[in-house]
Design a protein around this motif. Structure first.
Motif: not given
Length: 217
Positions: A91-92, A94
């Motif tokens: 979702s990101n 990271y």
């Protein structure tokens, strides 16, 4: 609409989790398979066809994904690209990097299992039982403790984040291969076994598994 052509051998190996990505996303693709015979070689006309294709690929290897006049090789690179396109790469940034780190970690396991794959393809004279004991089990016990920790800390039941990713598909398919061979493969890793069952119960994945060409490995 993009036309995807995914070329790999007629085994699950390093290609099945990518096929499952298409199924998960509901995206049609051309499932191009080369049949394998004894010694892991493409058979009859497939051997000739693969020999010609091999000269044109980036690294002389499969799998290969072709789309929009482009070509992409290496299983994890293909999976990361499709995962990003279809929404299964975290979702990101990271989470995407975490998934990448696990993919690199998995490469060590795949290499560790190589003697078993060579034995299965009759390239090696080493018995599969011996290869399993001396190669697969040590590789498993290096790979799965960190994965178990990820899963113990997960609130979603997936390895990273709140939704299924390409890494979940990769790990679950690996587990399917070796639990088929030895039903006790995951006895020491109950979280991983539950994860495999969770991933394979996703409706789109379950349907794919029920209808795909079935192979042992």
């Amino acid at each position: 609409m993009v036309h995807y052509k995914f070329t790999y051998f007629a085994v699950r190996g390093k290609g099945e989790f990518i096929r499952q990505l298409f199924a998960l996303a509901g995206v049609e693709f051309e499932d191009d398979r080369f049949s394998l015979g004894p010694l892991g070689r493409a058979v009859s006309r497939d051997m000739e066809k693969w020999g010609e294709l091999k000269k044109t690929t980036h690294f002389g290897q499969l799998p290969v994904l072709k789309f929009d006049g482009k070509e992409l090789a290496q299983a994890n690179a293909i999976a990361k690209y499709l995962g990003a396109e279809f929404g299964f790469n975290g979702s990101n940034p990271y989470e995407a990097a975490l998934l990448d780190s696990i993919g690199i970690h998995y490469d060590d396991l795949f290499k560790a299992c190589r003697p078993f794959y060579l034995s299965w393809h009759q390239i090696s004279e080493q018995p599969m039982e011996e290869a399993y004991k001396v190669a697969v089990e040590p590789g498993r016990d290096e790979f799965f403790p960190p994965i178990s920790k990820f899963l113990q800390e997960s609130k979603s039941g997936f390895i990273v984040g709140e939704k299924v990713s390409w890494i979940d598909l990769l790990v679950a398919d690996h587990c399917e291969t070796f639990t088929r061979y030895n039903s006790h493969y995951l006895d020491k890793y109950p979280e991983v076994k539950a994860h495999m069952e969770k991933v394979h119960s996703i409706p789109a994945i379950k349907k794919w598994i029920q209808t795909r060409p079935d192979t042992e490995i």
